[in-house]
Design a protein around this motif. Sequence first.
Motif, PDB file in Angstrom:
ATOM      1  N   GLY A 164       0.801  -1.223   0.000  1.00 24.81           N
ATOM      2  CA  GLY A 164       0.000   0.000   0.000  1.00 24.81           C
ATOM      3  C   GLY A 164       0.825   1.260   0.000  1.00 24.81           C
ATOM      4  N   LEU A 165       2.111   1.164  -0.386  1.00 29.41           N
ATOM      5  CA  LEU A 165       3.042   2.294  -0.264  1.00 29.41           C
ATOM      6  C   LEU A 165       3.188   3.080  -1.559  1.00 29.41           C
ATOM      7  N   LYS A 166       3.205   4.403  -1.420  1.00 30.86           N
ATOM      8  CA  LYS A 166       3.555   5.289  -2.528  1.00 30.86           C
ATOM      9  C   LYS A 166       4.760   6.135  -2.110  1.00 30.86           C
ATOM     10  N   ILE A 167       5.724   6.241  -2.991  1.00 28.73           N
ATOM     11  CA  ILE A 167       6.898   7.082  -2.758  1.00 28.73           C
ATOM     12  C   ILE A 167       6.734   8.378  -3.551  1.00 28.73           C
ATOM     13  N   PHE A 168       6.831   9.507  -2.860  1.00 29.72           N
ATOM     14  CA  PHE A 168       6.850  10.813  -3.515  1.00 29.72           C
ATOM     15  C   PHE A 168       8.299  11.282  -3.603  1.00 29.72           C
ATOM     16  N   TYR A 259      -0.157   4.415   2.420  1.00 28.78           N
ATOM     17  CA  TYR A 259       1.013   4.870   3.162  1.00 28.78           C
ATOM     18  C   TYR A 259       1.947   5.607   2.205  1.00 28.78           C
ATOM     19  N   ALA A 260       2.832   6.436   2.771  1.00 28.95           N
ATOM     20  CA  ALA A 260       3.705   7.222   1.896  1.00 28.95           C
ATOM     21  C   ALA A 260       5.037   7.518   2.563  1.00 28.95           C
ATOM     22  N   VAL A 261       6.049   7.677   1.726  1.00 25.92           N
ATOM     23  CA  VAL A 261       7.354   8.184   2.143  1.00 25.92           C
ATOM     24  C   VAL A 261       7.795   9.201   1.097  1.00 25.92           C
ATOM     25  N   GLY A 289       6.760   7.820  11.528  1.00 26.01           N
ATOM     26  CA  GLY A 289       6.590   6.719  10.583  1.00 26.01           C
ATOM     27  C   GLY A 289       6.535   7.144   9.140  1.00 26.01           C
ATOM     28  N   ILE A 290       6.962   8.392   8.841  1.00 23.50           N
ATOM     29  CA  ILE A 290       6.973   8.892   7.460  1.00 23.50           C
ATOM     30  C   ILE A 290       8.410   9.261   7.102  1.00 23.50           C
ATOM     31  N   PRO A 291       9.242   8.297   6.734  1.00 29.14           N
ATOM     32  CA  PRO A 291      10.626   8.638   6.384  1.00 29.14           C
ATOM     33  C   PRO A 291      10.687   9.630   5.230  1.00 29.14           C
ATOM     34  N   GLY A 300      16.537   4.587  -0.545  1.00 32.25           N
ATOM     35  CA  GLY A 300      16.796   4.885   0.855  1.00 32.25           C
ATOM     36  C   GLY A 300      15.504   5.077   1.622  1.00 32.25           C
ATOM     37  N   ALA A 301      14.567   5.833   1.028  1.00 32.48           N
ATOM     38  CA  ALA A 301      13.257   6.025   1.658  1.00 32.48           C
ATOM     39  C   ALA A 301      12.531   4.694   1.806  1.00 32.48           C
ATOM     40  N   LEU A 302      12.601   3.857   0.769  1.00 27.17           N
ATOM     41  CA  LEU A 302      11.973   2.533   0.824  1.00 27.17           C
ATOM     42  C   LEU A 302      12.583   1.695   1.941  1.00 27.17           C
TER      43      LEU A 302
END
Length: 493
Positions: A164-168, A259-261, A289-291, A300-302
């Motif tokens: 459920g993760l999205k990286i911005f 969720y997001a980082v 909890g939001i690196p 790195g964020a992942l």
Amino acid sequence: MFNIPKVKLGIVAVSRDCFPIELSEKRRAAVVKVCTDKNLEISEIKVTVENERDVLKALEALKNEEINALVVYLGNFGPEGPETLLAKEFGGPVMFAAAAEETGSNLIGGRGDAYCGMLNASYNLALRKLSPYIPEYPVGTADEIADMIGDFKNIARILIGLSGLKIFSFGPRPYDFLACNAPIKPLYDLGVGIMENSELDLFESYNAHANDPRIPAIIEEMKQELGGGNVYPGILPKLAQYEITLLDWMENNLGAYKYAVFANKCWPAFQTQFGFVPCYVNSRLASRGIPVACETDIYGALSEYIITCATEMPATLLDINNTVPKDMYDENRDKFEGYKQNDLFMGFHCGNTPSCCMKNSAMSYQRIMHSLLEPGKEPDITRGTLEGAIRPGDITFFRLQSTADSVLRSYVAEGEIIDVDPNSFGGIGIFAIKEMGRFYRHVLIGKRYPHHGGVAFMHSGRVLFAALKMLGIGDVAFNRPASMLYEDENPFK
């Protein structure tokens, strides 16, 4: 922490029809009781699977209980077709474990043969191309199975979180500092979303948050957190505005994800345009909890997020930065006992580590950027770091990374931070990892890893390694003991 999933465990017992179903049900109840005694919440699904019709009933019960992580428990031999069909149709993380025999006085009517049944289950799982979590020794008493389930809960949190993760990301990497760039195709293979943006998108959104009515409350939070370390209070309004900008971006752009980082470019134009460095805000979001990885380090964020899911604790991202000088090593031999000098290194970054992970911390400025952008001047646009010694204790260094040709690989190395003053600047600590010198040469250099590593503030290698196996990562490196050579290590020393 609100940016990681809540794992809801369920256990389904299976029973081969030529074995007594009561044996499997009794053993299932015993596991649930021990889990409860250990404060490990798990739902006992009362449907015991003997055939495919039972699979459908069990799936319905799991759905009604909103279970998102399943333990398939072989209380006896188990029916290999139905039990693996259950795993296939469940659609979330699955663990397989089997019951050990309890007593030598009941090996006729009370013998379950689950030790044998796990072998058949593994073969059928392979036929279905499934990769559940199977503990290193997946057969045990109720107490031992409960401990295995405790590990599985942390592993499942990683898998559910990634799904459920999205990286911005904001901005490309600088031309002369390309090390953390990597293809994004493997993110799709993992089921992770990626939304790449321009620095101008971030700048526009930041400017739109000028005079946001929430800024004063965030400033008060920052003052409370910094306490006596609030050395540059004048920079707090800009930092508060930036924090709100990122949180609003996350909320407005999550879309289909939960969720997001972030992976954000943070120099050199950031300072001249935004008027600060973002490190302290990065640290605050990581603590929730939001690196927020600096230098547009997407992997790195992942990696930080995987650590956060594994431990339910804040993580940080550090440069594997500099050696420990010989005089410092000699002066602190009592604290470095058991470690060679090249087992040690300093982990450093400008100031992105959460204050809760620091031994001491205070607001400061980015000295490297200051020497470039404000030489000889009082710090202004380079203010905004959280500087101090990182707290001593157990750590795990970890990274999941794509190679240039889109192959995922990883490393996991457990160690500790030593309580010795680093005598330097930034967020920094002295790290000790057994055989680090060889690990540095044959893994970090030999496999072309970038300089950033994710840091978990506990030993979590067992959970991370198992999660990587379930994700299909074939190359998971670790710091090998002196008796175990790396594939390319020269044996003639």
